[in-house]
Design an enzyme around this catalytic site. Structure first.
Site, PDB file in Angstrom:
ATOM      1  N   GLU A 122       0.726  -1.079  -0.005  1.00 58.87           N
ATOM      2  CA  GLU A 122       0.162  -0.078  -0.085  1.00 58.87           C
ATOM      3  C   GLU A 122       0.984   1.204   0.075  1.00 58.87           C
ATOM      4  O   GLU A 122       2.051   1.113   0.564  1.00 58.87           O
ATOM      5  CB  GLU A 122      -0.928   0.020   1.129  1.00 58.87           C
ATOM      6  CG  GLU A 122      -2.276  -0.513   0.866  1.00 58.87           C
ATOM      7  CD  GLU A 122      -3.024   0.557   0.412  1.00 58.87           C
ATOM      8  OE1 GLU A 122      -2.632   1.212  -0.328  1.00 58.87           O
ATOM      9  OE2 GLU A 122      -4.558   0.532   0.300  1.00 58.87           O
ATOM     10  N   ASP A 123       0.497   2.418  -0.292  1.00 54.01           N
ATOM     11  CA  ASP A 123       1.076   3.555  -0.435  1.00 54.01           C
ATOM     12  C   ASP A 123       0.956   4.339   1.103  1.00 54.01           C
ATOM     13  O   ASP A 123       1.879   4.539   1.621  1.00 54.01           O
ATOM     14  CB  ASP A 123       0.401   4.468  -1.486  1.00 54.01           C
ATOM     15  CG  ASP A 123      -0.940   4.654  -1.478  1.00 54.01           C
ATOM     16  OD1 ASP A 123      -1.766   3.881  -0.911  1.00 54.01           O
ATOM     17  OD2 ASP A 123      -1.627   5.416  -2.229  1.00 54.01           O
ATOM     18  N   ASP A 134      -4.345   5.228   6.190  1.00 56.73           N
ATOM     19  CA  ASP A 134      -5.107   6.135   6.993  1.00 56.73           C
ATOM     20  C   ASP A 134      -6.038   5.582   7.862  1.00 56.73           C
ATOM     21  O   ASP A 134      -5.696   5.411   8.952  1.00 56.73           O
ATOM     22  CB  ASP A 134      -5.744   7.048   5.754  1.00 56.73           C
ATOM     23  CG  ASP A 134      -6.400   8.526   6.096  1.00 56.73           C
ATOM     24  OD1 ASP A 134      -6.021   8.697   7.195  1.00 56.73           O
ATOM     25  OD2 ASP A 134      -6.991   9.028   5.257  1.00 56.73           O
ATOM     26  N   PHE A 159      -2.583  16.167   4.274  1.00 53.63           N
ATOM     27  CA  PHE A 159      -2.819  15.401   3.072  1.00 53.63           C
ATOM     28  C   PHE A 159      -1.568  15.491   2.167  1.00 53.63           C
ATOM     29  O   PHE A 159      -1.073  16.506   1.671  1.00 53.63           O
ATOM     30  CB  PHE A 159      -4.215  16.023   2.338  1.00 53.63           C
ATOM     31  CG  PHE A 159      -4.395  15.313   1.187  1.00 53.63           C
ATOM     32  CD1 PHE A 159      -5.574  14.379   1.274  1.00 53.63           C
ATOM     33  CD2 PHE A 159      -4.155  15.328  -0.150  1.00 53.63           C
ATOM     34  CE1 PHE A 159      -5.899  13.274   0.284  1.00 53.63           C
ATOM     35  CE2 PHE A 159      -4.583  14.825  -1.287  1.00 53.63           C
ATOM     36  CZ  PHE A 159      -5.363  13.716  -1.199  1.00 53.63           C
ATOM     37  N   ARG A 207       0.261  12.195  -9.149  1.00 55.76           N
ATOM     38  CA  ARG A 207       0.812  10.791  -8.860  1.00 55.76           C
ATOM     39  C   ARG A 207       2.348  10.809  -9.249  1.00 55.76           C
ATOM     40  O   ARG A 207       3.199   9.752  -8.848  1.00 55.76           O
ATOM     41  CB  ARG A 207       0.148   9.721  -9.538  1.00 55.76           C
ATOM     42  CG  ARG A 207      -1.303   9.478  -8.966  1.00 55.76           C
ATOM     43  CD  ARG A 207      -1.835   8.374  -9.463  1.00 55.76           C
ATOM     44  NE  ARG A 207      -3.454   8.289  -9.250  1.00 55.76           N
ATOM     45  CZ  ARG A 207      -3.997   8.193  -8.055  1.00 55.76           C
ATOM     46  NH1 ARG A 207      -3.287   7.489  -7.130  1.00 55.76           N
ATOM     47  NH2 ARG A 207      -5.152   7.989  -8.205  1.00 55.76           N
TER      48      ARG A 207
HETATM   49  P1  IMP Z   1      -7.969   4.239   4.373  1.00 56.35           P
HETATM   50  O1  IMP Z   1      -8.835   3.102   3.730  1.00 56.35           O
HETATM   51  O2  IMP Z   1      -8.682   5.204   4.887  1.00 56.35           O
HETATM   52  O3  IMP Z   1      -6.822   3.561   5.150  1.00 56.35           O
HETATM   53  O4  IMP Z   1      -7.245   4.932   2.979  1.00 56.35           O
HETATM   54  C1  IMP Z   1      -6.244   4.640   2.182  1.00 56.35           C
HETATM   55  C2  IMP Z   1      -6.315   5.193   0.835  1.00 56.35           C
HETATM   56  O5  IMP Z   1      -6.746   6.425   1.125  1.00 56.35           O
HETATM   57  C3  IMP Z   1      -4.914   5.157   0.408  1.00 56.35           C
HETATM   58  O6  IMP Z   1      -4.336   4.009  -0.425  1.00 56.35           O
HETATM   59  C4  IMP Z   1      -4.841   6.282  -0.594  1.00 56.35           C
HETATM   60  O7  IMP Z   1      -5.189   5.996  -1.758  1.00 56.35           O
HETATM   61  C5  IMP Z   1      -5.943   7.265   0.205  1.00 56.35           C
HETATM   62  N1  IMP Z   1      -5.191   8.334   1.084  1.00 56.35           N
HETATM   63  C6  IMP Z   1      -5.190   8.398   2.402  1.00 56.35           C
HETATM   64  N2  IMP Z   1      -4.691   9.456   2.662  1.00 56.35           N
HETATM   65  C7  IMP Z   1      -4.013  10.098   1.708  1.00 56.35           C
HETATM   66  C8  IMP Z   1      -3.335  11.127   1.447  1.00 56.35           C
HETATM   67  O8  IMP Z   1      -2.733  12.026   2.395  1.00 56.35           O
HETATM   68  N3  IMP Z   1      -2.882  11.651   0.201  1.00 56.35           N
HETATM   69  C9  IMP Z   1      -3.481  10.932  -0.841  1.00 56.35           C
HETATM   70  N4  IMP Z   1      -4.301   9.830  -0.806  1.00 56.35           N
HETATM   71  C10 IMP Z   1      -4.481   9.388   0.511  1.00 56.35           C
HETATM   72 MG    MG Z   2      -4.019   3.382  -1.729  1.00 52.30          MG
END
Ligand code: IMP
Ligand code: MG
Length: 177
Positions: free
Chosen positions: A99-100, A103, A153, A166
């Site tokens: 994963e990148d 969050d 963010f 990206r």
């Molecule tokens: P989660 O399901 O809330 O953990 O979100 C995960 C996904 O939200 C990541 O794989 C990203 O694609 C997106 N995301 C979360 N935080 C950021 C950010 O700061 N910048 C850009 N994308 C984000």
């Molecule tokens: Mg992602």
């Protein structure tokens, strides 16, 4: 629309690449010569997956799936949708999800549940380039991560704002004005 000049660099390209190289060494030590399936969660993890994979020395299979959890803009919807999640037979395989950023953790949890529900893997681990621990809504943590970050963010190196940025080789955040 944010311009590149509105961005403050948080992690320069060289720092990102140094951490990825260290992670590669760690993973090579863990998996040794065992076959590994890495699963790139598109689109955000594309850069990280490609760069990390170049350091990996075990027999490697690369899979790509597409999930989305963000609508548009800065806030997480908490809802995960599987856009394309076709995977090979992962029974008895070593699986590493890439994963990148984690969050809220909903995406990570969705994927772990999906794989554990459909396959009896030999091992399943999770790696995230970035960990936004302070935003977690579900009890899930990556097995490995490169950087822990505050509630900012971020864009660049795979991360987008409304689909843009990206391709930027560093990770930055939007400057307060
Ligand atoms: P989660 O399901 O809330 O953990 O979100 C995960 C996904 O939200 C990541 O794989 C990203 O694609 C997106 N995301 C979360 N935080 C950021 C950010 O700061 N910048 C850009 N994308 C984000
Ligand atoms: Mg992602």
């Amino acid at each position: 629309m944010i311009k590149e000049t509105d961005l403050e660099i948080l992690f320069p390209e060289e720092i990102i690449q140094t951490e990825i190289a260290k992670l590669g060494i760690k993973l090579n030590n863990i998996y040794k010569n065992e076959e590994l399936y890495i699963i790139c969660v598109l689109k955000g993890s594309i850069m990280f997956t490609v760069d990390l994979s170049k350091h990996l020395k075990m027999p490697l299979r690369m899979e790509f799936i597409k999930l989305s959890s963000y609508g548009s803009g800065f806030t997480s919807t908490g809802k995960v949708s599987a856009v394309d999640i076709a995977l090979p037979d992962l029974n008895n395989k070593n699986v590493l999800i890439i994963e990148d950023i984690i969050d809220t953790g909903h995406t990570a949890q969705f994927l772990m549940n999906f794989i554990n529900h459909n396959f009896k893997t030999n091992s399943i681990k999770f790696v995230s380039l970035l960990d936004k621990k302070c935003k977690r809504e579900v009890d899930i943590n990556p097995d490995f991560y490169c950087f822990e970050i505050d509630d900012k963010f971020l864009v660049g190196y795979g991360l987008d704002y409304d689909g843009y940025y990206r391709n930027i080789p560093y990770i930055g955040y939007v400057k307060e004005v």
